[in-house]
Structure formats: structure tokens, C-alpha cells
Motif scaffolding. Structure first.
Motif, short mmCIF file in Angstrom:
data_model
loop_
_atom_site.label_atom_id
_atom_site.label_comp_id
_atom_site.label_asym_id
_atom_site.label_seq_id
_atom_site.Cartn_x
_atom_site.Cartn_y
_atom_site.Cartn_z
N ILE A 44 -8.28 1.67 -4.76
CA ILE A 44 -9.44 1.91 -3.75
C ILE A 44 -9.98 2.85 -3.42
O ILE A 44 -9.56 3.45 -1.98
N PRO A 45 -10.71 3.56 -3.88
CA PRO A 45 -10.98 4.75 -3.60
C PRO A 45 -12.92 4.82 -2.77
O PRO A 45 -12.81 3.55 -2.40
N ALA A 46 -12.79 5.60 -1.95
CA ALA A 46 -14.32 6.28 -1.85
C ALA A 46 -15.18 5.68 -2.44
O ALA A 46 -15.39 6.76 -3.64
N ASP A 47 -15.90 5.09 -2.35
CA ASP A 47 -16.70 4.84 -3.52
C ASP A 47 -17.82 3.36 -3.25
O ASP A 47 -18.31 3.46 -2.64
N VAL A 78 0.59 -1.08 0.19
CA VAL A 78 0.11 0.50 0.30
C VAL A 78 1.02 0.80 -0.40
O VAL A 78 2.18 1.43 0.75
N THR A 79 0.49 2.23 -0.85
CA THR A 79 1.10 3.81 -0.78
C THR A 79 0.26 4.60 -0.76
O THR A 79 -0.43 4.73 -1.76
N PRO A 80 -0.09 5.22 0.37
CA PRO A 80 -1.23 5.88 1.04
C PRO A 80 -0.92 7.16 0.13
O PRO A 80 -2.38 7.89 -0.48
N SER A 81 0.70 7.37 -0.23
CA SER A 81 0.48 8.69 -0.56
C SER A 81 -0.28 8.42 -2.11
O SER A 81 -0.86 9.63 -2.58
N GLN A 82 0.47 7.77 -2.86
CA GLN A 82 -0.19 7.38 -4.47
C GLN A 82 -1.47 7.31 -4.15
O GLN A 82 -2.15 6.80 -5.36
N MET A 83 -2.73 7.00 -3.04
CA MET A 83 -3.39 6.51 -3.35
C MET A 83 -3.16 4.35 -3.82
O MET A 83 -4.01 3.80 -4.52
N GLU A 84 -2.36 3.70 -4.29
CA GLU A 84 -2.07 2.56 -4.71
C GLU A 84 -2.25 1.67 -3.62
O GLU A 84 -1.59 1.27 -2.90
N PHE A 85 -2.68 0.36 -4.33
CA PHE A 85 -2.71 -1.14 -3.84
C PHE A 85 -2.68 -1.95 -4.79
O PHE A 85 -3.35 -2.06 -6.06
N ARG A 111 -21.86 6.83 4.22
CA ARG A 111 -21.24 6.54 5.79
C ARG A 111 -20.94 5.66 6.00
O ARG A 111 -20.14 5.17 6.53
N SER A 112 -22.32 4.66 5.20
CA SER A 112 -21.42 3.17 4.92
C SER A 112 -20.62 2.15 4.13
O SER A 112 -20.05 1.78 5.66
N ASP A 113 -20.37 3.22 3.00
CA ASP A 113 -18.89 2.37 2.45
C ASP A 113 -18.17 3.86 2.58
O ASP A 113 -18.01 3.49 1.41
N TRP A 114 -17.07 3.11 3.52
CA TRP A 114 -16.22 4.67 3.72
C TRP A 114 -15.18 3.89 3.60
O TRP A 114 -13.29 4.28 3.74
N ASP A 115 -14.53 2.54 2.90
CA ASP A 115 -13.24 1.96 2.82
C ASP A 115 -12.44 2.45 1.96
O ASP A 115 -13.10 3.24 0.32
N GLN A 116 -11.56 3.35 2.25
CA GLN A 116 -10.60 3.61 0.56
C GLN A 116 -9.43 3.26 1.08
O GLN A 116 -8.82 3.35 1.97
N VAL A 117 -8.57 3.65 0.56
CA VAL A 117 -6.59 3.71 -0.04
C VAL A 117 -6.49 5.04 0.01
O VAL A 117 -6.89 5.33 -1.20
N SER A 118 -6.01 5.90 1.61
CA SER A 118 -5.77 7.47 1.24
C SER A 118 -5.28 7.50 1.46
O SER A 118 -3.99 6.93 2.56
N PRO A 119 -3.80 9.14 1.85
CA PRO A 119 -2.99 9.37 2.72
C PRO A 119 -3.44 9.94 3.63
O PRO A 119 -2.45 9.73 4.98
N THR A 120 -4.41 9.88 4.30
CA THR A 120 -4.82 9.96 6.01
C THR A 120 -5.85 9.09 6.37
O THR A 120 -5.41 9.07 7.84
N PHE A 121 -5.82 8.15 5.98
CA PHE A 121 -7.06 7.30 6.54
C PHE A 121 -6.87 5.78 5.61
O PHE A 121 -7.37 6.39 4.25
N THR A 122 -6.28 4.76 5.71
CA THR A 122 -6.97 3.71 4.67
C THR A 122 -7.31 2.25 5.58
O THR A 122 -6.59 1.76 6.95
N GLY A 123 -8.68 2.09 5.67
CA GLY A 123 -9.51 1.46 5.94
C GLY A 123 -10.31 0.74 4.73
O GLY A 123 -10.90 1.23 4.02
N VAL A 124 -10.20 -0.67 5.50
CA VAL A 124 -10.73 -1.82 4.20
C VAL A 124 -10.94 -3.10 4.08
O VAL A 124 -10.44 -3.68 5.64
N ARG A 125 -12.55 -3.19 4.42
CA ARG A 125 -12.57 -4.68 4.83
C ARG A 125 -12.90 -5.78 3.67
O ARG A 125 -12.94 -4.64 2.12
N GLY A 126 -13.30 -6.64 4.07
CA GLY A 126 -13.02 -7.89 3.22
C GLY A 126 -14.33 -7.93 1.73
O GLY A 126 -15.62 -6.85 2.51
N LEU A 127 -14.32 -9.05 1.62
CA LEU A 127 -16.12 -9.31 0.85
C LEU A 127 -17.70 -8.96 1.53
O LEU A 127 -17.55 -9.13 2.67
#
Length: 584
Positions: A127-130, A37-44, A146-162
Motif C-alpha cells: 500500500i504505497p502513497a498514491d 503488516v511488515t513495515p520494513s518491507q512495506m508489505e500488507f 497531502r490529501s491521499d497520505w495513506d501508506q504502509v512504510s517503515p516510518t509510518f503506516t496509516g490506512v483509511r478504508g473505503l
């Protein structure tokens, strides 16, 4: 060398066979993945391998795998040799984007039943907020995020699975949120089939960013044995189970360490983290009383969106901090306490107990009236959803079989609450603390625990509320007859009819000056039952069900007693005449 077929313009036979591939034939038995994960580039970016086993009864020529639509497949090899595959978008709401990127792989040779194949792969992207899957069915964008808050970002990366983000490969048929419970059923079916599969995840971030980033996941931390150059990594192992959703967090979070819990929070929110930890510790005795002592160290991760929807998976909980309402904090803390204190592979027990502890917490803080209001927020949706089932629905929608989140959260909550009213605190706490998931080999296991502790026959209750979906009761007061008895008191006889399809023990109350007096009565489906309540004054109203039992109709639960409706008590008998005087 076989070639990668990516465009939709492909050899006709290959395209036809791809569409005919069986997505259910192959089971994932092992994952070995390194995610950078590269948070600054939002890459996964991911590389590694998966092992698939043919659980069908016939040889399989194709393997199907899916990842989130914002991730792209890069290379697929078997035994170090590239293989032919077709990649195409596939619309389905198992992912927050409302679609996945699916590949259909042509195996070098058909895979025989019970045989396995290991496929090496690379994929990546962002993995953007979507929240497209929610907005396209009419959910306002703000509420959806508010429900689908999953994302990879410079300030917060939180990702749930299936069910949120398919960041590891899966294979399911399409499911839509507009099609009733199809998404929940599809996800639950996949999790059941993969139960017991092993997953090794190596989570890495670029070394230049590691100084300010924390890596967390809800697996068992293990040795990091595949560290890419210039990265910092942590490894986690999982054994997949029906209620487990592999999730990870990477962000500039600060830990607040406590003996039973660690609260990870953003900089500047230390006071809010301390408040949460204090409530967690204050509520621990209540949780221990009902569920037993915690057996895991709890991990709390602050969600940065103020109104973001809380989410729990095992010992890991995501929720906002500092909401300005202690009861909201208490509800989150009690849920997390339940998850680290008593687990079950049965959703109705696992989630039901967590919500039941929330109910007990609300009752402790606000009294019985507050607890009934907590139940009320679940009663309405359950009443709308749990209509009288027919045919196979009686078993499929039962608590032991359902994949409906409303049922195994809301209906299960009511089951535990009603059991408490029927058998009492002592018997129910003894049954719950005695429960061990490893010993739960039969659907009636928990029933037998409660019956043993309470010395009551509860077959009628579990049959109507757990083993089958009978729908809900519908109580109505048929008559209320007060009469004055000796001593100037009143005895009110109340007849209650249950025109619904499930039996329940329900409270019946008379309203008198200065309060209420209550009794409990068991009313079976389609039958009537009576209760008798004493009072010192004539009651003015009778009420059946205070909200502690879910009903299909709550509009017919009161009965007004007319003034002066009680007949006078019978006259006292005349005293016998005195005996005649003696002649002696």
C-alpha cells in the motif's frame, strides 16, 4: 478441480457473465480478517473470510469483490474447495490509486434470495502513497499527496478504508472524481447498504519489528484469537455504519496519556504533543457546554507530513502537530472534542456540530469578526455549488438525503449558526445536549427539540434548509429612508428583497459615525420585508447580511445613503392662545 482464470484471455461465456454480474446484489454481512503488516518491507497481507447475503429478488450465480489495485488476489475457496473466478483491473476512484483489483467468483450453486455464503480468501501486496485519482484530474502532485497520505512504510503506516484505500473487500460500480459527486454518492450508498454488518480485524506485525511499533485502530479492542506465528497482534471489532471508516495505524509512535485523550506522536515531538493536549483540555468546557460531556476516550495520531490534510473517523483523529499556529491547533482539538462528545448517524448533524464547535472556538479566540471569516471560507464554495435545484434534486440534495460532503459540512455549519442567531444560545445548547442519536427516528426530531426549547415555530426554516434543498437566498436593499424624529434622532426604514429561493432571517445594519447598529428581519423567498433602526446621527450606509447567512450573490448587499437625505422633522405645533381674562 475448478481453476483460477486470471488472464483476460478466458472462455467467452465466463467473461460475458462476469461483466454482467450484479455488483449490488450481494451484501457483506460479516468480515473475519487477519492482516499482517511488515513495515520494513512495506508489505500488507490478509487472510480470512467474508460472508455475503443475496439481497436481490433473484438467485445470483456470481459474487463480485474488489480490493486496492496494488493488492493481488491469491486464493478463493468456499467450503475449503477452490472456486473459479476472474480477476481483472477495474478503474474507479473509490481507491487512492484510481483503480481496484476486482474478482468475479462463480458460486458452486446459485445463491437464493436472503441466503448467505461464506467465502475464504487470501490477498496481499503493498500500500504505497498514491494519489493518481487526484493527479489525473489536474491536482498538483504535492497537494494530492497531502490529501491521499495513506501508506504502509517503515516510518509510518496509516490506512483509511473505503473512499481512500480498499484494504478490505467491497463491491461497487465505477465512480469518477471528474463526474461531479459520483464518488461520494457511490461510497455513501455502499455504506448505507452494509449498515449493521460486523467486522472482526486482527492486526498483526512481525515479532521482530513489534518492539518499536504501536498498533492502533478505531474499532472496539477485543481479544486476539488468531495470532499467526512470530507476530504480535491486536484485534478490533466494528459494527459498520454510514459514517464509520475502518482505519488503522502502525508506527514507531510515542503516547502522551491524558485522562480524556491519548496523543500519539513521533519521537522528538513531545512538546508539540503537550501543546495539543493542553488546548484539548482548555477547550473541553466549551464543548461540554454546547454538546455535553465526552463519552469516548479521544485518540490523536500525528501525521508526519507537515501539510497533510487532517482526517477524523470516530474517536480517532489524524493531523500534523506543531504547525506554529495556536488557532489551527484549537480548530483540530475542537473537532475531535465534538466527535467524542456528540454523535449522530445523520451526517448533517454529526459533521455540522463538529464544524459548529470549531466556529464557536474561533469566536471565543478571535471574536465575532474572526467567526465571520471562518464562515467565509465555506460560503464561497457553497454559493458555487448550491444553485437553484430542480425536480428530484430538491429532495435528493436536502441535508437529510445528500451525499455531498460540501453540503453536510458547510451547509450544516450555517444551519447551526443561523439557528443560534434565531433562537439564542440557551435554547440551542439545550436542544443539542438533549439530542440522542438512538432516539432520532424521524427527520423532524431535532426540529422539535429546538422548537420545544425556544418556543418558536421553525417549520419554515427546516423546510427550506434541511428537509429540502431550496438553494440559497439573494438579498438586496431596495430602499433606505432615514427621517429625523422628535428628540433629534433618526429612524431609518430599510426594505430588503430576497430574490433567491430560500427564506432566512438576516441581519441588517446601518453604518454611523463610530460603528454600526443592527436589526434582524425574516425575508421569505421572492418577497420583501422591512426593518427600522434608530440612530443619533444620520447613517451613511446600509448593509444586509454580515456573512452569517450563505447567499448566492454577495455583491449587492450595500446601499449608500446620500448626505443630507433626511428631511427636517415636522415643526412643533404652535401653543394655544391664552384664555381671555375673567370678567368676574
Amino acid at each position: 478441480m475448478k481453476t483460477f482464470v486470471q488472464s483476460l484471455v478466458c472462455p467467452l461465456l465466463f467473461c460475458l457473465s462476469a461483466f454482467a454480474a450484479n455488483r449490488d446484489a450481494l451484501i457483506f454481512t460479516h468480515y473475519d480478517l487477519t492482516a499482517t503488516v511488515t513495515p520494513s518491507q512495506m508489505e500488507f497481507d490478509v487472510r480470512g473470510s467474508v460472508t455475503l447475503r443475496n439481497d436481490s429478488e433473484s438467485p445470483q450465480k456470481y459474487a463480485v469483490m474488489q480490493i486496492s489495485s496494488t493488492l493481488k488476489w491469491r486464493t478463493i475457496t468456499i467450503n475449503s474447495e477452490p472456486v473459479e473466478y476472474l480477476a481483472q483491473p477495474y478503474t474507479t476512484d473509490i481507491d487512492h490509486t484510481g483503480a481496484v483489483s476486482e474478482i468475479t467468483i462463480t458460486l458452486p450453486k446459485p445463491l437464493d434470495p436472503k441466503q448467505s455464503v461464506t467465502i475464504a480468501l487470501e490477498y496481499g501486496g503493498t500500500i504505497p502513497a498514491d494519489s493518481l485519482r487526484l493527479t489525473r484530474i489536474g491536482t498538483p502532485t504535492e497537494d494530492a499527496l497531502r490529501s491521499d497520505w495513506d501508506q504502509v512504510s517503515p516510518t509510518f503506516t496509516g490506512v483509511r478504508g473505503l473512499g481512500f484505500v480498499t484494504w478490505y473487500p467491497v463491491s461497487t460500480d465505477a465512480a469518477s472524481l471528474s463526474d461531479g459527486n459520483a464518488v461520494f454518492e457511490t461510497i455513501a450508498d455502499w455504506r448505507r447498504k452494509q449498515t449493521g454488518a460486523s467486522m472482526h480485524i486482527n492486526l498483526c506485525i512481525a515479532a521482530r519489528e513489534s518492539a518499536i511499533q504501536v498498533i492502533l485502530a478505531n474499532g472496539a479492542e477485543s481479544k486476539s484469537d488468531k495470532t499467526p506465528p512470530d507476530t504480535t497482534c491486536k484485534s478490533y471489532d466494528y459494527t459498520l455504519a454510514p459514517l464509520l471508516v475502518p482505519a488503522f495505524v502502525i508506527g514507531p509512535l510515542e503516547p502522551l496519556e491524558r485522562p480524556a485523550e491519548t496523543v500519539y506522536h513521533v519521537k522528538g515531538h513531545g512538546t508539540a504533543a503537550q501543546d495539543y493536549a493542553a488546548e484539548f483540555e482548555r477547550l473541553a468546557p466549551l464543548a461540554a457546554q454546547w454538546l455535553g460531556a465526552p463519552h469516548e476516550h479521544a485518540v490523536f495520531v500525528e501525521l508526519t507530513g507537515r501539510a497533510a490534510a487532517p482526517y477524523e473517523t470516530g474517536a480517532l483523529m489524524f493531523a500534523p502537530l506543531g504547525q506554529g499556529n495556536r488557532l489551527t491547533t484549537d480548530i483540530a482539538a475542537s473537532y475531535e472534542l465534538a466527535q467524542v462528545s456528540k454523535r449522530s448517524f445523520r451526517p448533517w448533524i454529526d459533521y455540522g456540530l463538529a464544524h459548529f464547535l470549531q466556529l464557536l472556538t474561533v469566536e471565543q479566540e478571535t471574536g465575532r469578526a474572526g467567526a465571520l471569516k471562518y464562515l467565509e471560507q465555506y460560503a464561497g464554495p457553497l454559493s458555487a455549488a448550491d444553485k437553484t435545484p430542480t425536480g428530484d434534486d430538491v429532495k435528493l440534495r436536502s441535508l437529510i438525503n445528500t451525499d455531498d460532503e460540501l453540503f453536510y459540512r458547510a451547509k450544516s455549519l450555517f444551519v447551526f449558526s443561523m439557528l443560534r442567531d434565531i433562537v439564542g444560545d440557551h435554547a440551542l445548547t439545550a436542544a443539542i445536549t438533549s439530542y440522542q442519536s438512538a432516539d432520532d427516528h424521524d427527520a423532524s426530531y431535532f426540529q422539535k427539540l429546538v422548537e420545544t426549547k425556544s418556543k418558536k415555530d421553525l417549520e419554515w426554516f427546516f423546510d427550506d434548509w434541511v428537509y429540502r434543498d431550496r438553494g440559497l437566498p439573494d438579498f438586496k436593499i431596495v430602499s433606505a429612508y432615514p427621517r429625523q424624529i422628535l428628540g433629534g434622532q433618526f429612524l431609518t426604514t430599510i426594505t430588503v428583497e430576497n430574490s433567491g429561493t430560500a427564506a432566512a432571517e438576516v441581519p441588517v445594519s446601518i453604518v454611523v459615525r463610530g460603528g454600526e447598529r443592527s436589526a434582524r428581519v425574516l425575508v421569505k423567498a421572492g418577497e420583501k420585508a422591512s426593518a427600522r433602526i434608530n440612530s443619533t446621527v444620520l447613517p451613511t450606509q446600509v448593509i444586509v447580511n454580515d456573512g452569517s447567512v450563505p447567499e448566492s450573490n454577495l455583491t449587492n448587499n450595500t446601499y449608500d445613503i446620500p448626505a443630507n437625505s433626511a428631511p427636517a422633522p415636522p415643526p412643533s405645533p404652535e401653543p394655544p392662545p391664552p384664555p381671555p381674562p375673567s370678567t368676574l
